[in-house]
Design a protein around this motif. Structure first.
Motif, short mmCIF file in Angstrom:
data_model
loop_
_atom_site.label_atom_id
_atom_site.label_comp_id
_atom_site.label_asym_id
_atom_site.label_seq_id
_atom_site.Cartn_x
_atom_site.Cartn_y
_atom_site.Cartn_z
N ASP A 170 -65.77 50.27 -16.36
CA ASP A 170 -64.91 49.09 -16.21
C ASP A 170 -64.09 49.11 -14.92
O ASP A 170 -63.99 48.11 -14.21
CB ASP A 170 -63.96 48.96 -17.40
CG ASP A 170 -64.70 48.68 -18.70
OD1 ASP A 170 -65.88 48.29 -18.64
OD2 ASP A 170 -64.08 48.84 -19.77
N ALA A 171 -63.47 50.26 -14.63
CA ALA A 171 -62.63 50.33 -13.43
C ALA A 171 -63.46 50.10 -12.17
O ALA A 171 -63.01 49.43 -11.23
CB ALA A 171 -61.94 51.69 -13.36
N LEU A 172 -64.69 50.63 -12.15
CA LEU A 172 -65.56 50.41 -10.99
C LEU A 172 -65.90 48.93 -10.84
O LEU A 172 -65.97 48.41 -9.73
CB LEU A 172 -66.84 51.23 -11.13
CG LEU A 172 -66.69 52.75 -11.05
CD1 LEU A 172 -68.01 53.43 -11.39
CD2 LEU A 172 -66.20 53.18 -9.67
N VAL A 173 -66.12 48.26 -11.97
CA VAL A 173 -66.44 46.83 -11.93
C VAL A 173 -65.28 46.05 -11.32
O VAL A 173 -65.47 45.19 -10.45
CB VAL A 173 -66.76 46.31 -13.35
CG1 VAL A 173 -66.86 44.80 -13.36
CG2 VAL A 173 -68.07 46.93 -13.85
N VAL A 174 -64.06 46.34 -11.76
CA VAL A 174 -62.90 45.64 -11.22
C VAL A 174 -62.73 45.93 -9.73
O VAL A 174 -62.52 45.03 -8.92
CB VAL A 174 -61.62 46.02 -11.99
CG1 VAL A 174 -60.38 45.41 -11.33
CG2 VAL A 174 -61.71 45.55 -13.44
#
Length: 255
Positions: free
Chosen positions: A99-103
């Motif tokens: 998730d953090a990479l996506v953001v």
């Protein structure tokens, strides 16, 4: 431990695809792992480089690295809507370690993350250099200082991304948004922008294949290989929330 501070998710192995579900073949898995290692190694100089770069350039380099790591992991980004480029609190549901990479791949955001992430090889040093605000969930007394750090970042015109559920859920179920971080938006008048993270198969159907739950391991998550990822954004473009609990409920409904 106060459950209000460290919530737990009822999602577990039963929410994940069954053991007999299709997995990535050995050759493709080996290629994916090699690509992941290559991208991680390419990121080794970044903790030293990022602090020397001006803000826009720093975000561009971090965004490129995050996109490369997602591609290596087999994730295809599909983004709907535009995310803010300045002073906003992004609030997203939490499904996966991805998730953090996506953001980071789509927004110039400073992340919040649990303190343990700082100790992860390569990624920990990189996210720290990128201005990540770490949350120590073992020490509830540090929460006011964490909120103050988010408030300071917002006052400095930054975009800050938080996962107010406090833990990962499978994607079919979701937890309520905890209100603490919304106080920073209340204090600074920053807009709260709800973001929905959804993992889907190439056919468009929802899947829990990327979920990171309970006793699940990073290796198992990589093997499940999410075939695609959609990021849907529904924005609350107000000038901020006057009450943090109201803001948390509104953001949760919007997501």
């Amino acid at each position: 431990m106060n459950p209000l501070w460290r919530p737990s998710s009822p999602c577990g192995p039963g929410c994940l695809p069954p053991a007999g579900a299709p997995r990535v073949g050995a050759v493709r898995l080996a290629a994916r792992l090699a690509a992941l290692v290559a991208v991680l190694l390419a990121g080794l100089p970044l903790p030293l480089l990022l602090p020397l770069l001006p803000g826009p350039r720093r975000h561009a380099v971090g965004r490129g690295w995050a996109r490369a790591l997602l591609r290596a992991a087999g994730v295809r980004l599909v983004v709907r809507g535009r995310l803010p480029q300045r002073r906003a609190l992004l609030v997203a549901n939490h499904v996966s370690w991805l998730d953090a990479l996506v953001v980071l791949a789509v927004a110039p955001a400073r992340m919040t993350a649990k303190r343990e992430v700082r100790d992860w090889p390569v990624i920990g040093a990189l996210v720290a250099a990128g201005g990540t605000i770490f949350v120590d969930r073992e020490r509830p007394r540090t929460l006011p200082a964490t909120v103050a750090a988010v408030r300071s970042a917002l006052a400095g015109d930054a975009v800050v991304a938080v996962f107010p559920e406090g833990t990962t859920w499978c994607g079919r179920k979701a937890g309520r948004f905890r209100p603490a971080m919304f106080q920073a938006a209340v204090d600074t008048g920053a807009p709260v922008v709800p973001v929905t993270l959804a993992y889907r198969r190439s056919s468009g159907t929802a899947t829990t294949v990327a979920a990171f739950l309970g006793d699940d391991t990073l290796w198992a998550s990589v093997r499940r290989a999410p075939p695609g990822h959609r990021l849907r954004r529904r924005a609350d473009r107000g000038t901020g929330q006057r009450r943090r609990r109201t803001g948390a409920r509104r953001a949760h409904r919007a997501g």
